[in-house]
Design a protein around this motif. Sequence first.
Motif, mmCIF file in Angstrom:
data_model
loop_
_atom_site.group_PDB
_atom_site.id
_atom_site.type_symbol
_atom_site.label_atom_id
_atom_site.label_comp_id
_atom_site.label_asym_id
_atom_site.label_seq_id
_atom_site.Cartn_x
_atom_site.Cartn_y
_atom_site.Cartn_z
ATOM 1 N N GLU A 99 0.963 -1.195 0.066
ATOM 2 C CA GLU A 99 -0.015 -0.023 -0.150
ATOM 3 C C GLU A 99 0.791 1.308 0.009
ATOM 4 O O GLU A 99 0.602 2.136 -0.571
ATOM 5 C CB GLU A 99 -0.957 0.228 1.077
ATOM 6 C CG GLU A 99 -1.998 -1.180 1.033
ATOM 7 C CD GLU A 99 -3.189 -1.009 2.162
ATOM 8 O OE1 GLU A 99 -3.054 0.024 3.075
ATOM 9 O OE2 GLU A 99 -4.224 -1.540 2.113
ATOM 10 N N GLU A 100 2.047 1.172 0.628
ATOM 11 C CA GLU A 100 2.920 2.406 0.759
ATOM 12 C C GLU A 100 3.541 2.510 -0.732
ATOM 13 O O GLU A 100 3.577 3.724 -0.976
ATOM 14 C CB GLU A 100 3.919 2.263 1.745
ATOM 15 C CG GLU A 100 3.478 2.137 3.299
ATOM 16 C CD GLU A 100 4.515 1.621 4.247
ATOM 17 O OE1 GLU A 100 5.863 1.914 3.935
ATOM 18 O OE2 GLU A 100 4.151 1.315 5.114
ATOM 19 N N LEU A 101 3.872 1.492 -1.432
ATOM 20 C CA LEU A 101 4.506 1.664 -2.683
ATOM 21 C C LEU A 101 3.595 2.141 -3.611
ATOM 22 O O LEU A 101 3.832 2.943 -4.522
ATOM 23 C CB LEU A 101 5.152 0.046 -3.046
ATOM 24 C CG LEU A 101 5.869 0.183 -4.416
ATOM 25 C CD1 LEU A 101 7.228 1.059 -4.141
ATOM 26 C CD2 LEU A 101 6.458 -1.126 -4.646
ATOM 27 N N ARG A 102 2.438 1.709 -3.568
ATOM 28 C CA ARG A 102 1.215 2.318 -4.465
ATOM 29 C C ARG A 102 1.049 3.591 -4.075
ATOM 30 O O ARG A 102 0.592 4.307 -4.983
ATOM 31 C CB ARG A 102 -0.106 1.574 -3.968
ATOM 32 C CG ARG A 102 -1.363 1.942 -4.719
ATOM 33 C CD ARG A 102 -2.677 1.763 -3.758
ATOM 34 N NE ARG A 102 -2.542 2.479 -2.825
ATOM 35 C CZ ARG A 102 -3.096 2.231 -1.508
ATOM 36 N NH1 ARG A 102 -4.038 1.233 -1.520
ATOM 37 N NH2 ARG A 102 -2.959 3.027 -0.516
ATOM 38 N N ASP A 103 1.015 4.182 -3.055
ATOM 39 C CA ASP A 103 0.907 5.666 -2.865
ATOM 40 C C ASP A 103 1.985 6.342 -3.482
ATOM 41 O O ASP A 103 1.785 7.476 -4.036
ATOM 42 C CB ASP A 103 0.888 5.853 -1.346
ATOM 43 C CG ASP A 103 -0.275 5.331 -0.634
ATOM 44 O OD1 ASP A 103 -1.371 4.997 -1.463
ATOM 45 O OD2 ASP A 103 -0.650 5.203 0.573
ATOM 46 N N GLU A 104 3.353 5.974 -3.303
ATOM 47 C CA GLU A 104 4.453 6.381 -3.909
ATOM 48 C C GLU A 104 4.391 6.358 -5.631
ATOM 49 O O GLU A 104 4.623 7.630 -6.047
ATOM 50 C CB GLU A 104 5.683 5.796 -3.543
ATOM 51 C CG GLU A 104 6.023 6.053 -2.170
ATOM 52 C CD GLU A 104 6.525 7.448 -2.006
ATOM 53 O OE1 GLU A 104 7.290 7.759 -2.713
ATOM 54 O OE2 GLU A 104 6.267 7.828 -0.857
ATOM 55 N N ILE A 105 3.918 5.355 -5.989
ATOM 56 C CA ILE A 105 3.487 5.526 -7.483
ATOM 57 C C ILE A 105 2.576 6.474 -8.035
ATOM 58 O O ILE A 105 2.934 7.155 -8.990
ATOM 59 C CB ILE A 105 2.932 4.032 -7.791
ATOM 60 C CG1 ILE A 105 4.213 2.920 -7.842
ATOM 61 C CG2 ILE A 105 2.746 3.941 -9.467
ATOM 62 C CD1 ILE A 105 3.535 1.418 -7.940
ATOM 63 N N ILE A 106 1.195 6.505 -7.250
ATOM 64 C CA ILE A 106 0.432 7.678 -7.465
ATOM 65 C C ILE A 106 1.003 9.099 -7.366
ATOM 66 O O ILE A 106 0.762 9.988 -8.222
ATOM 67 C CB ILE A 106 -0.785 7.333 -6.703
ATOM 68 C CG1 ILE A 106 -1.400 5.952 -7.029
ATOM 69 C CG2 ILE A 106 -1.878 8.554 -6.740
ATOM 70 C CD1 ILE A 106 -2.523 5.561 -6.153
ATOM 71 N N ALA A 107 1.873 9.300 -6.481
ATOM 72 C CA ALA A 107 2.309 10.664 -6.220
ATOM 73 C C ALA A 107 3.359 10.789 -7.301
ATOM 74 O O ALA A 107 3.383 11.904 -7.719
ATOM 75 C CB ALA A 107 3.137 10.458 -4.814
ATOM 76 N N ASN A 108 3.949 9.715 -7.783
ATOM 77 C CA ASN A 108 4.997 10.100 -8.975
ATOM 78 C C ASN A 108 4.416 10.482 -10.034
ATOM 79 O O ASN A 108 5.089 11.406 -10.850
ATOM 80 C CB ASN A 108 5.671 8.493 -9.254
ATOM 81 C CG ASN A 108 6.805 8.405 -8.303
ATOM 82 O OD1 ASN A 108 7.200 9.091 -7.422
ATOM 83 N ND2 ASN A 108 7.106 6.953 -8.221
ATOM 84 N N TYR A 109 3.108 10.071 -10.210
ATOM 85 C CA TYR A 109 2.289 10.408 -11.485
ATOM 86 C C TYR A 109 1.482 11.532 -11.234
ATOM 87 O O TYR A 109 1.477 12.613 -12.187
ATOM 88 C CB TYR A 109 1.425 9.221 -12.117
ATOM 89 C CG TYR A 109 1.856 8.153 -12.940
ATOM 90 C CD1 TYR A 109 1.895 8.332 -14.253
ATOM 91 C CD2 TYR A 109 2.867 7.477 -12.301
ATOM 92 C CE1 TYR A 109 2.232 7.597 -14.994
ATOM 93 C CE2 TYR A 109 3.591 6.602 -13.085
ATOM 94 C CZ TYR A 109 3.213 6.494 -14.551
ATOM 95 O OH TYR A 109 3.998 5.438 -15.446
ATOM 96 N N GLU A 110 1.098 11.984 -10.181
ATOM 97 C CA GLU A 110 -0.126 13.093 -9.947
ATOM 98 C C GLU A 110 0.570 14.368 -9.131
ATOM 99 O O GLU A 110 -0.093 15.392 -9.221
ATOM 100 C CB GLU A 110 -0.913 12.523 -9.266
ATOM 101 C CG GLU A 110 -1.918 11.414 -9.753
ATOM 102 C CD GLU A 110 -3.166 11.038 -9.375
ATOM 103 O OE1 GLU A 110 -3.447 11.381 -8.221
ATOM 104 O OE2 GLU A 110 -4.230 10.348 -10.000
#
Length: 501
Positions: A99-110
């Motif tokens: 879940e933490e990695l998912r949040d980082e990926i979304i932050a990278n894009y948005e």
Amino acid sequence: MNIRVEPVLISFIFLTLIQVSVNCQKSQTCCEKYCYEFDNVRPQEEFFSSKTSYFIGKHADLGKDFHVPNCTPIKIWLYIRHGSRLPKTREMKRLSQLEELRDEIIANYEERNSQPVIGAMCKNDIDLLKTWRWDSNITSEYNEYLTVQGWNEAKILAHRYRKHFPNIFQDNYDESKFIFRYTDVHRTEASFKAFTEGLFGENASDYILTPPMEENKKMMMPYKFCPTDKEETAGENSEYGKYLKSEIMKQLVSDVSQRLGFKKPLELRQVMDMYDMCIYDQSFNMSESSPWCTAFTPSQIYDLEYPEDLRKYYESGHGREANARFLCELMNDMLGHLGNNEQPKAVVFLSHSSSYLLLLSSLGAFKDSEPLLADNYHRLADRKWRLSKIARLASNFAAVKYYCPNEVEKRKVKFFINEEPLELEGCDGGMCDWNVVKDRYKIYSEVDCDEYYCTKSKTPTGAAAGSGTTTESAANVPSSYIFLFVTALVTLVATSFNAIF
């Protein structure tokens, strides 16, 4: 004015331009353009190694080869791997942290806008990833439990075998006609219950009282009593370990990291966890899209498929001579059942992937002409030992005895893997004379299994001899050749400059 540009300066300028170009390209692109949500085919879902769903890509006419003209099936010996299961406890701890990695990926894009220009995830894939949450109900209490889909896989498989062999399975349950064996763990016991319900109707397991006896474990899981050296099969210097450190995997980690918007490469363990979650999601619910599969392109899934093929090849396959001896007692059980004319009509084992693969090794099935190694992955793209094809969830082996009154040898045995004929030398389309089968596997009836199965042996010499083989790719061209090529090219450019000026 005649200006002479020194070759050394030209070399420096040329190499600098090359480096700038490479760095520029790396910052712009990492991999092929791919959108998981828009892919209606998703061919990679058939290559999730041993967690591939049994019914993905199955043909409608599967099982047609069970019917043999002028022959009647009279007995069957079935060995079935359990279906979809929950992760192990140690896997749960890692996967829940995604879940933490998912949040980082979304932050990278948005927020950070750090995704590559070419090869980035599409918006639909990002939106799908946003929906992913670790199921808090999956706790260590349910370590490797069979899932609902796993239950259904076993039940549907039973329906299919009852349809294929009505003269064997059409009767109501009778303990003299049917024997069931499974190990004392939830996933095989639940598979047993699902399979019996598929054969004999709802709640059949309530009156089929077959406890998981201790001798079942020794017959089906002998490796528990004679453990394999884990360093040899999955250690740092094993073929599995070497592949994880190979340039193929380093490039994959780099490409996946860039695709997800990370400036620095992720850890290999993080990439493997995303891959594991991708295939677990798929195995839990075959009809739903798996959010973590959005992280990978189809070709990357093929690269990630190979490590488990390698590990299992040495742990349970043809990579070690000893593996063919582990199931000595089980092979005798099969031969004994097929060789007599008494009851029962069916013997059914519900078991595990390791013992299933050991059975294939004992049979001599799916043996490639060269050993699987870390550096011959590309050359073995069409390998026989491919778990995605031979050892999916709910994979099954059937040895069927036929009575053929018009044949010289009236007793025949036909072998099947996942409801398709298993081709063996000396047999015709999987159909063998009983005497051929008995002679081929006579070693198991001639030895003391308690001594034979646990005899130590070394890895086949073929593996060691082939370890220096290289693949035909640019990645394996010696660096000295590359240096000579660049030097020659730079010299040519320098000469051209001098001629011009």
